[in-house]
Design an enzyme around this catalytic site. Structure first.
Site, PDB file in Angstrom:
ATOM      1  N   PRO A  11      71.283-122.084  49.834  1.00 55.74           N
ATOM      2  CA  PRO A  11      72.001-121.010  49.149  1.00 55.74           C
ATOM      3  C   PRO A  11      71.227-119.823  48.665  1.00 55.74           C
ATOM      4  O   PRO A  11      70.102-119.827  48.577  1.00 55.74           O
ATOM      5  CB  PRO A  11      72.294-121.673  47.531  1.00 55.74           C
ATOM      6  CG  PRO A  11      71.199-122.909  47.529  1.00 55.74           C
ATOM      7  CD  PRO A  11      71.064-123.381  49.020  1.00 55.74           C
ATOM      8  N   ASN A  12      71.955-118.665  48.813  1.00 55.12           N
ATOM      9  CA  ASN A  12      71.400-117.325  48.539  1.00 55.12           C
ATOM     10  C   ASN A  12      70.752-116.755  49.652  1.00 55.12           C
ATOM     11  O   ASN A  12      70.320-115.340  49.695  1.00 55.12           O
ATOM     12  CB  ASN A  12      70.528-117.290  47.210  1.00 55.12           C
ATOM     13  CG  ASN A  12      71.222-117.782  45.899  1.00 55.12           C
ATOM     14  OD1 ASN A  12      72.363-117.264  45.987  1.00 55.12           O
ATOM     15  ND2 ASN A  12      70.770-118.822  45.279  1.00 55.12           N
ATOM     16  N   ARG A  19      67.714-109.423  48.863  1.00 57.36           N
ATOM     17  CA  ARG A  19      67.364-110.358  47.462  1.00 57.36           C
ATOM     18  C   ARG A  19      65.871-110.177  47.516  1.00 57.36           C
ATOM     19  O   ARG A  19      65.144-110.739  48.219  1.00 57.36           O
ATOM     20  CB  ARG A  19      67.956-111.859  47.992  1.00 57.36           C
ATOM     21  CG  ARG A  19      67.521-112.626  46.916  1.00 57.36           C
ATOM     22  CD  ARG A  19      67.699-114.069  47.617  1.00 57.36           C
ATOM     23  NE  ARG A  19      67.198-115.142  46.729  1.00 57.36           N
ATOM     24  CZ  ARG A  19      67.125-116.496  46.848  1.00 57.36           C
ATOM     25  NH1 ARG A  19      66.826-116.773  48.202  1.00 57.36           N
ATOM     26  NH2 ARG A  19      66.859-117.263  46.106  1.00 57.36           N
ATOM     27  N   TYR A  24      60.778-112.103  49.144  1.00 59.30           N
ATOM     28  CA  TYR A  24      61.382-112.820  50.315  1.00 59.30           C
ATOM     29  C   TYR A  24      61.255-111.930  51.455  1.00 59.30           C
ATOM     30  O   TYR A  24      61.657-112.234  52.586  1.00 59.30           O
ATOM     31  CB  TYR A  24      62.653-113.268  50.086  1.00 59.30           C
ATOM     32  CG  TYR A  24      62.869-114.164  48.950  1.00 59.30           C
ATOM     33  CD1 TYR A  24      62.192-115.300  49.211  1.00 59.30           C
ATOM     34  CD2 TYR A  24      63.542-114.048  47.827  1.00 59.30           C
ATOM     35  CE1 TYR A  24      62.399-116.408  48.363  1.00 59.30           C
ATOM     36  CE2 TYR A  24      63.615-115.125  46.931  1.00 59.30           C
ATOM     37  CZ  TYR A  24      63.029-116.113  47.074  1.00 59.30           C
ATOM     38  OH  TYR A  24      62.949-117.130  46.139  1.00 59.30           O
ATOM     39  N   ASN A  76      65.509-124.420  55.587  1.00 58.59           N
ATOM     40  CA  ASN A  76      65.191-123.837  54.573  1.00 58.59           C
ATOM     41  C   ASN A  76      66.529-124.232  53.347  1.00 58.59           C
ATOM     42  O   ASN A  76      67.339-123.515  53.381  1.00 58.59           O
ATOM     43  CB  ASN A  76      65.064-122.280  54.539  1.00 58.59           C
ATOM     44  CG  ASN A  76      64.667-121.729  53.333  1.00 58.59           C
ATOM     45  OD1 ASN A  76      64.427-122.223  52.385  1.00 58.59           O
ATOM     46  ND2 ASN A  76      64.083-120.398  53.312  1.00 58.59           N
ATOM     47  N   ALA A  79      67.285-123.404  47.045  1.00 62.30           N
ATOM     48  CA  ALA A  79      66.952-124.101  45.689  1.00 62.30           C
ATOM     49  C   ALA A  79      67.320-125.423  45.654  1.00 62.30           C
ATOM     50  O   ALA A  79      66.642-126.225  44.714  1.00 62.30           O
ATOM     51  CB  ALA A  79      67.736-123.188  44.526  1.00 62.30           C
ATOM     52  N   HIS A  82      64.585-128.079  45.562  1.00 63.31           N
ATOM     53  CA  HIS A  82      63.934-128.476  44.291  1.00 63.31           C
ATOM     54  C   HIS A  82      64.621-129.651  43.587  1.00 63.31           C
ATOM     55  O   HIS A  82      64.463-130.017  42.579  1.00 63.31           O
ATOM     56  CB  HIS A  82      63.483-127.519  43.333  1.00 63.31           C
ATOM     57  CG  HIS A  82      62.856-126.520  44.330  1.00 63.31           C
ATOM     58  ND1 HIS A  82      61.455-126.838  45.121  1.00 63.31           N
ATOM     59  CD2 HIS A  82      63.126-125.235  44.570  1.00 63.31           C
ATOM     60  CE1 HIS A  82      61.232-125.539  45.723  1.00 63.31           C
ATOM     61  NE2 HIS A  82      62.021-124.354  45.478  1.00 63.31           N
ATOM     62  N   ASP A  89      67.830-137.846  51.018  1.00 64.85           N
ATOM     63  CA  ASP A  89      68.438-139.068  51.565  1.00 64.85           C
ATOM     64  C   ASP A  89      68.939-138.717  53.109  1.00 64.85           C
ATOM     65  O   ASP A  89      68.964-139.764  54.107  1.00 64.85           O
ATOM     66  CB  ASP A  89      69.401-139.849  50.815  1.00 64.85           C
ATOM     67  CG  ASP A  89      68.969-140.447  49.666  1.00 64.85           C
ATOM     68  OD1 ASP A  89      67.868-140.495  49.514  1.00 64.85           O
ATOM     69  OD2 ASP A  89      69.919-140.717  48.625  1.00 64.85           O
ATOM     70  N   GLU A 100      60.598-128.354  57.304  1.00 69.29           N
ATOM     71  CA  GLU A 100      60.680-127.513  56.037  1.00 69.29           C
ATOM     72  C   GLU A 100      60.276-126.225  55.928  1.00 69.29           C
ATOM     73  O   GLU A 100      59.068-126.251  56.630  1.00 69.29           O
ATOM     74  CB  GLU A 100      59.986-128.479  54.789  1.00 69.29           C
ATOM     75  CG  GLU A 100      60.208-127.794  53.439  1.00 69.29           C
ATOM     76  CD  GLU A 100      59.736-128.345  52.383  1.00 69.29           C
ATOM     77  OE1 GLU A 100      58.574-129.041  52.590  1.00 69.29           O
ATOM     78  OE2 GLU A 100      60.121-128.265  51.249  1.00 69.29           O
ATOM     79  N   HIS A 102      59.848-122.503  54.375  1.00 69.57           N
ATOM     80  CA  HIS A 102      60.233-121.457  53.105  1.00 69.57           C
ATOM     81  C   HIS A 102      59.627-120.034  53.373  1.00 69.57           C
ATOM     82  O   HIS A 102      58.320-120.060  53.806  1.00 69.57           O
ATOM     83  CB  HIS A 102      59.534-122.004  51.509  1.00 69.57           C
ATOM     84  CG  HIS A 102      60.464-123.148  51.393  1.00 69.57           C
ATOM     85  ND1 HIS A 102      61.540-123.436  51.025  1.00 69.57           N
ATOM     86  CD2 HIS A 102      59.750-124.517  51.449  1.00 69.57           C
ATOM     87  CE1 HIS A 102      61.762-124.744  50.607  1.00 69.57           C
ATOM     88  NE2 HIS A 102      60.776-125.346  50.893  1.00 69.57           N
ATOM     89  N   LEU A 103      60.206-119.171  52.807  1.00 75.29           N
ATOM     90  CA  LEU A 103      59.450-117.756  53.140  1.00 75.29           C
ATOM     91  C   LEU A 103      58.547-117.500  52.327  1.00 75.29           C
ATOM     92  O   LEU A 103      57.441-117.158  52.603  1.00 75.29           O
ATOM     93  CB  LEU A 103      60.677-116.525  52.900  1.00 75.29           C
ATOM     94  CG  LEU A 103      61.774-116.472  53.935  1.00 75.29           C
ATOM     95  CD1 LEU A 103      62.948-116.459  53.207  1.00 75.29           C
ATOM     96  CD2 LEU A 103      61.844-115.673  54.936  1.00 75.29           C
ATOM     97  N   SER A 104      58.615-117.908  51.068  1.00 73.98           N
ATOM     98  CA  SER A 104      57.727-117.782  50.076  1.00 73.98           C
ATOM     99  C   SER A 104      56.810-119.030  49.793  1.00 73.98           C
ATOM    100  O   SER A 104      57.145-119.994  50.620  1.00 73.98           O
ATOM    101  CB  SER A 104      58.231-117.400  48.432  1.00 73.98           C
ATOM    102  OG  SER A 104      59.008-118.636  48.130  1.00 73.98           O
ATOM    103  N   ARG A 109      54.597-120.489  42.671  1.00 69.40           N
ATOM    104  CA  ARG A 109      55.551-119.963  41.886  1.00 69.40           C
ATOM    105  C   ARG A 109      55.858-120.798  40.618  1.00 69.40           C
ATOM    106  O   ARG A 109      55.185-121.695  40.127  1.00 69.40           O
ATOM    107  CB  ARG A 109      56.588-119.713  42.683  1.00 69.40           C
ATOM    108  CG  ARG A 109      56.292-118.801  43.898  1.00 69.40           C
ATOM    109  CD  ARG A 109      57.545-118.392  44.801  1.00 69.40           C
ATOM    110  NE  ARG A 109      58.782-117.718  43.838  1.00 69.40           N
ATOM    111  CZ  ARG A 109      59.834-117.587  44.301  1.00 69.40           C
ATOM    112  NH1 ARG A 109      60.394-118.174  45.580  1.00 69.40           N
ATOM    113  NH2 ARG A 109      60.704-116.945  43.519  1.00 69.40           N
ATOM    114  N   ARG A 113      59.569-125.285  40.858  1.00 78.28           N
ATOM    115  CA  ARG A 113      59.597-124.995  42.334  1.00 78.28           C
ATOM    116  C   ARG A 113      58.474-126.162  42.993  1.00 78.28           C
ATOM    117  O   ARG A 113      58.446-126.098  44.245  1.00 78.28           O
ATOM    118  CB  ARG A 113      59.297-123.596  42.951  1.00 78.28           C
ATOM    119  CG  ARG A 113      60.416-122.704  42.469  1.00 78.28           C
ATOM    120  CD  ARG A 113      60.290-121.164  43.010  1.00 78.28           C
ATOM    121  NE  ARG A 113      61.035-120.386  42.417  1.00 78.28           N
ATOM    122  CZ  ARG A 113      62.339-120.070  42.317  1.00 78.28           C
ATOM    123  NH1 ARG A 113      63.128-120.629  43.457  1.00 78.28           N
ATOM    124  NH2 ARG A 113      63.029-119.080  41.526  1.00 78.28           N
TER     125      ARG A 113
END
Ligand code: DQA
Length: 144
Positions: A11-12, A19, A24, A76, A79, A82, A89, A100, A102-104, A109, A113
């Protein structure tokens, strides 16, 4: 197909570029797709990049990655990382390796998170490198 890498985005992430660019970066998801396709060509890997704001789509696509015999998934989950036991599963339910991304770096943070359900099942995690992290993850997938 054994040479295909699924790159699944949650999402997002469709809003990347505008954003919270201080967190990001300014690359869009299309920019990232282009970078991955260029590198994928060099590695002989086909990139299938998708984005959804809906948790179930990500679950379905993880199942599909296995059914289609993908070499690996870069995930990625944004949200949902988390919150989503369903994604944990799903990753455990398939034998396709999941990396996995993630940009950040979520571990530096807000505390909410710091838990990653995806990370509990992922083969490895690449985070805090911005858009370049996707390339690092693709190189890791190529070595699998
Ligand atoms: C993110 C980190 C998550 O905590 C956040 O919810 C995102 C993006 C990242 O790429 O840094 O949406 O996955």
């Amino acid at each position: 197909m054994i040479n295909t890498i699924y790159v699944l985005n949650g999402p997002n992430l469709n809003l990347l570029g505008t954003r919270e660019p201080d967190i990001y970066g300014s690359e869009t998801l299309d920019d990232i797709a282009g970078m991955l396709e260029d590198r994928g060509r060099e590695l002989g890997l086909e990139i299938d990049l998708r984005q959804s704001n809906h948790e179930g789509h990500l679950v379905d696509w993880l199942h599909e990655a296995q059914a289609e015999g993908a070499k690996a998934v870069l995930l990625n989950a944004a949200a949902f990382t988390h919150t989503s036991i369903a994604l944990l599963d799903a990753i455990r339910a398939i034998s396709t390796p999941v990396i996995e991304v993630h940009l950040s770096d979520p571990t530096t943070r807000e505390e909410f998170r710091h838990i990653s359900y995806v990370g509990m099942a992922a083969t490895e995690t690449v985070q805090g490198l911005g858009a370049k992290g996707y390339l690092v993850a693709l190189d890791a997938a190529a070595r699998l």
